[in-house]
Design a protein around this motif. Structure first.
Motif, PDB file in Angstrom:
ATOM      1  N   GLY A  96      59.278  -7.659  54.508  1.00 18.14           N
ATOM      2  CA  GLY A  96      59.069  -6.461  53.691  1.00 18.14           C
ATOM      3  C   GLY A  96      59.433  -6.706  52.247  1.00 18.14           C
ATOM      4  N   SER A  97      60.073  -5.730  51.649  1.00 19.49           N
ATOM      5  CA  SER A  97      60.382  -5.835  50.222  1.00 19.49           C
ATOM      6  C   SER A  97      61.614  -6.707  49.965  1.00 19.49           C
ATOM      7  CB  SER A  97      60.577  -4.453  49.616  1.00 19.49           C
ATOM      8  OG  SER A  97      61.619  -3.779  50.293  1.00 19.49           O
ATOM      9  N   SER A  98      62.341  -7.061  51.025  1.00 22.20           N
ATOM     10  CA  SER A  98      63.477  -7.964  50.804  1.00 22.20           C
ATOM     11  C   SER A  98      62.927  -9.325  50.398  1.00 22.20           C
ATOM     12  CB  SER A  98      64.319  -8.100  52.072  1.00 22.20           C
ATOM     13  OG  SER A  98      63.713  -8.983  52.982  1.00 22.20           O
ATOM     14  N   THR A  99      63.693 -10.045  49.654  1.00 26.32           N
ATOM     15  CA  THR A  99      63.220 -11.357  49.205  1.00 26.32           C
ATOM     16  C   THR A  99      64.074 -12.456  49.817  1.00 26.32           C
ATOM     17  OG1 THR A  99      64.539 -11.095  47.203  1.00 26.32           O
ATOM     18  CG2 THR A  99      62.194 -10.522  47.058  1.00 26.32           C
ATOM     19  N   HIS A 100      64.290 -12.341  51.107  1.00 28.88           N
ATOM     20  CA  HIS A 100      65.043 -13.376  51.815  1.00 28.88           C
ATOM     21  C   HIS A 100      64.348 -14.722  51.650  1.00 28.88           C
ATOM     22  CE1 HIS A 100      67.927 -14.911  54.701  1.00 28.88           C
ATOM     23  NE2 HIS A 100      66.940 -15.477  55.358  1.00 28.88           N
ATOM     24  N   TYR A 101      63.022 -14.695  51.746  1.00 25.38           N
ATOM     25  CA  TYR A 101      62.220 -15.908  51.540  1.00 25.38           C
ATOM     26  C   TYR A 101      61.375 -15.698  50.291  1.00 25.38           C
ATOM     27  CZ  TYR A 101      63.316 -16.207  56.530  1.00 25.38           C
ATOM     28  OH  TYR A 101      63.953 -16.233  57.742  1.00 25.38           O
ATOM     29  N   LYS A 102      61.340 -16.705  49.439  1.00 24.66           N
ATOM     30  CA  LYS A 102      60.601 -16.590  48.179  1.00 24.66           C
ATOM     31  C   LYS A 102      59.225 -17.239  48.256  1.00 24.66           C
ATOM     32  CE  LYS A 102      64.950 -16.464  45.666  1.00 24.66           C
ATOM     33  NZ  LYS A 102      65.697 -16.162  46.863  1.00 24.66           N
ATOM     34  N   GLY A 103      58.772 -17.538  49.441  1.00 28.93           N
ATOM     35  CA  GLY A 103      57.471 -18.159  49.633  1.00 28.93           C
ATOM     36  C   GLY A 103      57.508 -19.068  50.851  1.00 28.93           C
ATOM     37  N   ILE A 104      56.422 -19.752  51.073  1.00 29.30           N
ATOM     38  CA  ILE A 104      56.267 -20.578  52.273  1.00 29.30           C
ATOM     39  C   ILE A 104      57.292 -21.712  52.311  1.00 29.30           C
ATOM     40  CG2 ILE A 104      54.694 -22.146  53.477  1.00 29.30           C
ATOM     41  CD1 ILE A 104      52.388 -20.296  52.396  1.00 29.30           C
ATOM     42  N   CYS A 105      57.377 -22.476  51.248  1.00 32.39           N
ATOM     43  CA  CYS A 105      58.319 -23.616  51.234  1.00 32.39           C
ATOM     44  C   CYS A 105      59.760 -23.154  51.375  1.00 32.39           C
ATOM     45  CB  CYS A 105      58.144 -24.443  49.964  1.00 32.39           C
ATOM     46  SG  CYS A 105      56.576 -25.324  49.907  1.00 32.39           S
ATOM     47  N   ASP A 106      60.119 -22.083  50.663  1.00 35.34           N
ATOM     48  CA  ASP A 106      61.473 -21.557  50.760  1.00 35.34           C
ATOM     49  C   ASP A 106      61.751 -21.055  52.177  1.00 35.34           C
ATOM     50  OD1 ASP A 106      64.041 -20.682  49.568  1.00 35.34           O
ATOM     51  OD2 ASP A 106      63.263 -18.689  50.090  1.00 35.34           O
ATOM     52  N   CYS A 107      60.759 -20.478  52.807  1.00 33.87           N
ATOM     53  CA  CYS A 107      60.916 -19.987  54.172  1.00 33.87           C
ATOM     54  C   CYS A 107      61.249 -21.142  55.116  1.00 33.87           C
ATOM     55  CB  CYS A 107      59.639 -19.266  54.619  1.00 33.87           C
ATOM     56  SG  CYS A 107      59.731 -18.553  56.279  1.00 33.87           S
ATOM     57  N   VAL A 108      60.501 -22.233  55.012  1.00 35.50           N
ATOM     58  CA  VAL A 108      60.749 -23.410  55.866  1.00 35.50           C
ATOM     59  C   VAL A 108      62.149 -23.963  55.612  1.00 35.50           C
ATOM     60  CG1 VAL A 108      60.026 -25.774  56.382  1.00 35.50           C
ATOM     61  CG2 VAL A 108      58.299 -23.993  56.027  1.00 35.50           C
ATOM     62  N   LYS A 109      62.502 -24.131  54.340  1.00 36.83           N
ATOM     63  CA  LYS A 109      63.824 -24.681  53.992  1.00 36.83           C
ATOM     64  C   LYS A 109      64.958 -23.782  54.495  1.00 36.83           C
ATOM     65  CE  LYS A 109      62.224 -26.932  49.769  1.00 36.83           C
ATOM     66  NZ  LYS A 109      62.215 -26.847  48.301  1.00 36.83           N
ATOM     67  N   THR A 110      64.795 -22.470  54.300  1.00 40.51           N
ATOM     68  CA  THR A 110      65.835 -21.530  54.706  1.00 40.51           C
ATOM     69  C   THR A 110      65.998 -21.511  56.220  1.00 40.51           C
ATOM     70  OG1 THR A 110      65.390 -20.178  52.751  1.00 40.51           O
ATOM     71  CG2 THR A 110      66.620 -19.124  54.540  1.00 40.51           C
ATOM     72  N   ILE A 111      64.885 -21.489  56.948  1.00 39.49           N
ATOM     73  CA  ILE A 111      64.962 -21.507  58.411  1.00 39.49           C
ATOM     74  C   ILE A 111      65.649 -22.782  58.878  1.00 39.49           C
ATOM     75  CG2 ILE A 111      63.589 -21.731  60.530  1.00 39.49           C
ATOM     76  CD1 ILE A 111      61.539 -19.803  59.222  1.00 39.49           C
ATOM     77  N   ALA A 112      65.236 -23.924  58.336  1.00 36.71           N
ATOM     78  CA  ALA A 112      65.817 -25.205  58.742  1.00 36.71           C
ATOM     79  C   ALA A 112      67.314 -25.259  58.437  1.00 36.71           C
ATOM     80  CB  ALA A 112      65.099 -26.352  58.044  1.00 36.71           C
ATOM     81  N   ARG A 113      67.697 -24.767  57.259  1.00 39.96           N
ATOM     82  CA  ARG A 113      69.103 -24.809  56.842  1.00 39.96           C
ATOM     83  C   ARG A 113      69.963 -23.825  57.632  1.00 39.96           C
ATOM     84  NH1 ARG A 113      68.314 -23.577  51.842  1.00 39.96           N
ATOM     85  NH2 ARG A 113      68.801 -21.367  52.050  1.00 39.96           N
TER      86      ARG A 113
END
Length: 165
Positions: A96-113
């Protein structure tokens, strides 16, 4: 609506637009394309290769059931291969409007980390089963439709040459 955040589609549209603007309706659209375009290309390639190999081995026209089974395998394999893309798409769409992930690459990095790389494969079993069933139906119907159209075309050709002769 899939996440239970909204009671109805009109309410979902109204609240998303009021909170995030019109662009909020397209949250995760890039990741949707990232998932679906490779999915379709991979699934059709796998299906065609399995179909060609099976036809060569069988040395005969395949039955509708055989085409459906090959479609199920193609769907299941593709579902497994593209599960990480589906996880990314889902995470980006539901944030939604939260910006936990700032895009596709950030999403992958954040999930992995934060959760481990294995998280990208969550839900693979049900996804493989569901897409395998869908592939069976889709490719079974596709081959049946192609056969019906080929028969119609053949009949049309026969009646055209009869009228001309």
């Amino acid at each position: 609506m899939q996440t239970g955040q909204f009671a109805s589609a009109p309410e979902a549209v109204r609240l998303i637009v009021s909170r995030e603007g019109f662009k909020g309706l397209y949250a995760g659209y890039g990741s949707f394309l990232l998932r679906d375009l490779p999915f379709d290309a991979i699934q059709f390639c796998i299906y065609e290769q399995l179909l060609l190999g099976y036809k060569l081995a069988a040395r005969r026209k395949l039955s509708n059931a055989e085409n459906a089974i090959i479609g199920a395998f193609a769907g299941g394999i593709t579902g497994a291969i593209t599960t990480p893309l589906d996880v990314i798409k889902t995470r980006l769409m539901v944030q939604g409007s939260s910006t936990h992930y700032k895009g596709i690459c950030d999403c992958v990095k954040t999930i992995a980390r934060e959760e481990g790389i294995h998280t990208l494969f969550k839900g693979m079993g049900p996804r493989v089963l569901w897409i395998g069933i869908g592939g069976s139906i889709f490719f079974g119907v596709l081959e049946s439709t192609k056969e019906v159209l080929a028969q119609r075309h053949s009949k049309d050709q026969d009646s055209s040459s009869f009228k001309l002769g």
